[in-house]
Design an enzyme around this catalytic site. Structure first.
Site, PDB file in Angstrom:
ATOM      1  N   ASP A 152       8.145   3.660  -5.675  1.00 36.11           N
ATOM      2  CA  ASP A 152       7.099   2.667  -5.482  1.00 36.11           C
ATOM      3  C   ASP A 152       5.805   3.213  -6.093  1.00 36.11           C
ATOM      4  OD1 ASP A 152       6.352   0.098  -3.728  1.00 36.11           O
ATOM      5  OD2 ASP A 152       4.705   1.548  -3.583  1.00 36.11           O
ATOM      6  N   ASN A 160      -5.330  -3.612  -9.334  1.00 37.77           N
ATOM      7  CA  ASN A 160      -5.437  -5.025  -9.736  1.00 37.77           C
ATOM      8  C   ASN A 160      -6.697  -5.667  -9.166  1.00 37.77           C
ATOM      9  OD1 ASN A 160      -3.125  -5.290 -11.334  1.00 37.77           O
ATOM     10  ND2 ASN A 160      -1.813  -5.671  -9.570  1.00 37.77           N
ATOM     11  N   HIS A 165      -6.077  -7.208 -13.593  1.00 42.85           N
ATOM     12  CA  HIS A 165      -4.622  -7.140 -13.814  1.00 42.85           C
ATOM     13  C   HIS A 165      -4.260  -6.463 -15.133  1.00 42.85           C
ATOM     14  CE1 HIS A 165      -3.087  -9.390 -10.353  1.00 42.85           C
ATOM     15  NE2 HIS A 165      -4.229 -10.064 -10.409  1.00 42.85           N
ATOM     16  N   ASP A 169      -1.465  -3.735 -15.352  1.00 42.93           N
ATOM     17  CA  ASP A 169      -0.372  -3.740 -16.322  1.00 42.93           C
ATOM     18  C   ASP A 169      -0.298  -2.404 -17.060  1.00 42.93           C
ATOM     19  OD1 ASP A 169       0.200  -6.309 -15.593  1.00 42.93           O
ATOM     20  OD2 ASP A 169      -0.713  -7.247 -17.357  1.00 42.93           O
ATOM     21  N   ASP A 195       5.863  -3.466  -8.074  1.00 38.92           N
ATOM     22  CA  ASP A 195       5.553  -2.044  -8.279  1.00 38.92           C
ATOM     23  C   ASP A 195       6.736  -1.148  -7.950  1.00 38.92           C
ATOM     24  OD1 ASP A 195       5.651  -2.440  -5.577  1.00 38.92           O
ATOM     25  OD2 ASP A 195       3.617  -1.737  -5.148  1.00 38.92           O
ATOM     26  N   ARG A 215      10.107  16.972 -11.208  1.00 38.07           N
ATOM     27  CA  ARG A 215       9.752  16.907 -12.638  1.00 38.07           C
ATOM     28  C   ARG A 215       8.886  15.686 -12.919  1.00 38.07           C
ATOM     29  NH1 ARG A 215      15.222  18.123 -13.339  1.00 38.07           N
ATOM     30  NH2 ARG A 215      15.638  15.977 -14.029  1.00 38.07           N
TER      31      ARG A 215
END
Length: 280
Positions: A152, A160, A165, A169, A195, A215
């Site tokens: 997530d 946003n 937005h 993006d 997300d 990693r």
């Protein structure tokens, strides 16, 4: 006079003999022609019928081939090589083959578009589910353990709301880039929606899966150290292992990884709250 008469008589006799011989030859030729006509005509007709049957058979086969190509075109199947004949059917077959190739290309492009996320250039949920199901079946047959990671992207809503937005993006695209850069090309990475991301990859143990999470976190930390960044990247991750000896379904794996991801998110939120609590 007698000699003259004898000469004339002999000439008449020779002429009559010659005429008789020619008439006999003509009668023989007519007889032969009649026999040839009587005997040869059926063979000629038979030969003509054979030629017509062969030509009709080839024509019928080509018409059937054209009908088959039309059916394959309708079903979106590859049509193979076209005829090289320069007649009407040959030209029609070449048109069908060219059209079929274009239809297959368009269908492939539509399938790609239907299973791809244009923003992150990852596959979407629709593309992930059947591919992941197949990989689990292969892993089960080959006794190969896998790991499913649910991720997530933290803070997307805030980005946003505060930066717009377009910045959100950019955050999603950057997160996808880091995942592609961290995992192998053979690993299955998808944006599941909003997300949330999912990664299915080969891992011999939970320790190996945890190392993959580490990693990714290292890549995220390195990215966040860059100057003039408008936002900070952060993930919450949960991992579920696929054991081929005691296999879980894809739904079970996803539910377990999702549960562990939310546990990690809640733990992170609790730690943040403690860090921000006033002292004294």
């Amino acid at each position: 006079m007698n000699e003259i008469r004898d000469v004339v008589s002999g000439a008449q006799t020779e002429a009559a003999d010659l005429l008789a011989a020619r008439q006999h030859s003509l009668d023989a030729s007519r007889h032969v022609s009649f026999l040839v006509g009587i005997v040869g005509m059926p063979f000629g007709m038979l030969a003509s019928l054979i030629v017509v049957a062969l030509s009709t058979g080839r024509l019928v086969n080509r018409i059937r081939r054209t009908e088959e190509l039309a059916r394959m075109l309708e079903e979106g199947m590859p049509l193979g090589d076209a005829s090289t004949s320069d007649d009407e059917l040959g030209r029609l077959e070449r048109v069908l083959v060219r059209s079929g190739g274009r239809v297959v290309e368009l269908q492939s492009e539509l399938r790609r578009m239907a299973t791809a996320d244009p923003l992150t250039r990852l596959i979407n949920r629709r593309g992930f589910l059947p591919t992941a199901e197949h990989q689990l079946e292969v892993a089960k047959r080959n006794h190969q353990p896998l790991a499913l990671m649910f991720l997530d992207l933290d803070g997307l809503k805030q980005v946003n709301d505060t930066l717009g937005h377009s910045a959100g993006d950019g955050m999603l695209a950057e997160a996808a880039f880091l995942m592609r850069d961290t995992f192998r090309a053979s690993d299955l990475i998808a944006r599941m929606g909003g997300d949330e991301f999912c990664v299915l990859f080969a891992a011999e143990s939970e320790a190996a899966a945890t190392a993959a999470v580490d990693r990714l976190q290292t890549s995220v930390d390195a990215t966040n150290r860059q100057e003039w960044r408008p936002f900070t990247l952060a993930f919450s991750a949960g991992v579920a292992m696929f054991d081929p000896e005691q296999p879980l379904t894809l739904d079970q794996l996803m539910a377990l990884a999702d549960q562990r991801m939310y546990e990690a998110k809640r733990a992170k939120a609790a730690t943040t709250s403690l860090d921000e609590a006033p002292v004294g």
